[in-house]
Design an enzyme around this catalytic site. Structure first.
Site, PDB file in Angstrom:
ATOM      1  N   CYS A   1      -5.325   2.318  -2.348  1.00 22.27           N
ATOM      2  CA  CYS A   1      -4.681   1.371  -3.249  1.00 22.27           C
ATOM      3  C   CYS A   1      -4.221   2.113  -4.502  1.00 22.27           C
ATOM      4  O   CYS A   1      -5.002   2.864  -5.099  1.00 22.27           O
ATOM      5  CB  CYS A   1      -5.653   0.258  -3.611  1.00 22.27           C
TER       6      CYS A   1
ATOM      7  N   ASP B   1      -7.409   1.985   2.154  1.00 22.47           N
ATOM      8  CA  ASP B   1      -6.698   1.041   3.018  1.00 22.47           C
ATOM      9  C   ASP B   1      -6.619   1.672   4.401  1.00 22.47           C
ATOM     10  O   ASP B   1      -5.975   2.714   4.584  1.00 22.47           O
ATOM     11  CB  ASP B   1      -5.282   0.771   2.488  1.00 22.47           C
TER      12      ASP B   1
END
Length: 276
Positions: A184, A191
């Site tokens: 992120c 992620d």
């Protein structure tokens, strides 16, 4: 960091509001990231959609009885804005103690609010848990390249220079990998995702493609922009007749994000993977 992301609720302490508050939605313009790839709204070489699936959707019937369901939201890839994910979650949470006269009224409310934030019509479906259970999970198409032997030591940025192809051989194939990871751009949380490509053009070297995907491992960017970068790097290398790139990301905060980009106007499925 995206220039607008620092003003979003991402990475900040937030009050969780349980009654309908559409102002919680925080749009982020796509233009800055398009410009990094040499693109603009007028020159996008792809069509596509960002599927968002919400597993924590709940609201009240007029009687006060709560309902739970799965929300599916389809945001056009050429919409002026993405919607920042934490603001999306906060907005959906604001429905928890809000009564709606019917499910149709809820769908209309979601369509209006999300379309206003994205700047283009957003498709909304509300699906029962029974319907989702009946569908089960799906597998990505084509060859999984994850078992290939590669060497890589730089993970701080995507490395398109790793990509190789055989221009003398034209193929039509589908490849996928579950080794996509990025971070992120605001919180640095990981992620995790699976990525698939389908193309017709010069034969892509599979090992080089896997090494390229792994080079995203410490890269900071939103899901949509990672997929667009992969699409553009393959487009520039292969100049293919057709190209489709999509990723299925693991959910965070009750939401998963699944961007699709293609040179063709396809009916794109939203099947759930094992990690989703």
């Amino acid at each position: 960091m995206h220039p607008a992301a620092e003003h979003s609720p991402l990475g900040k302490s937030s009050e969780y509001i349980a009654t309908y508050t559409p102002s919680l939605l925080f749009p982020i313009a796509r233009t800055a990231k398009w410009a990094e790839l040499g693109l603009s709204a007028e020159t996008l070489p792809y069509t596509g959609v960002d599927f968002w699936n919400c597993y924590e959707l709940s609201w009240l019937l007029p009687s006060g009885k709560p309902v739970v369901a799965i929300g599916e939201f389809a945001i056009p890839a050429d919409s002026p804005n993405i919607i920042e994910s934490k603001s999306f979650k906060l907005y959906l949470n604001s429905l928890n103690q809000t009564p709606f006269a019917s499910q149709a009224e809820l769908v209309t409310t979601l369509e209006n609010d999300l379309s206003a934030a994205a700047g283009k019509l957003v498709g909304v479906k509300i699906r029962s848990l029974k319907a989702i259970e009946g569908e089960g999970i799906v597998a990505l198409p084509g060859v999984c390249i994850d078992d290939l032997d590669i060497r890589i030591s730089n993970y701080d940025r995507p490395q398109p220079e790793l990509l190789r192809c055989d221009e003398s051989r034209i193929v039509e194939e589908a490849l996928h990998s579950h080794l996509l990871k990025s971070n992120c751009p605001v919180t640095s949380q990981p992620d995790w995702g699976s990525v698939a490509i389908e193309y017709r053009g010069p034969a892509l070297d599979h090992a080089s493609f896997l090494a390229y995907l792994v080079s995203f491992r410490q890269h900071s960017d939103f899901h949509e922009h990672c997929v667009e970068r992969i699409f553009m790097d393959l487009q520039r290398l292969l100049n293919p007749q057709t190209l489709t790139v999509y990723a299925r990301y693991v959910r965070r905060g009750g939401l998963d994000i699944n961007p699709y980009r293609s040179t063709q106007r396809l009916t794109m499925g939203n099947g759930r993977l094992a990690r989703q």
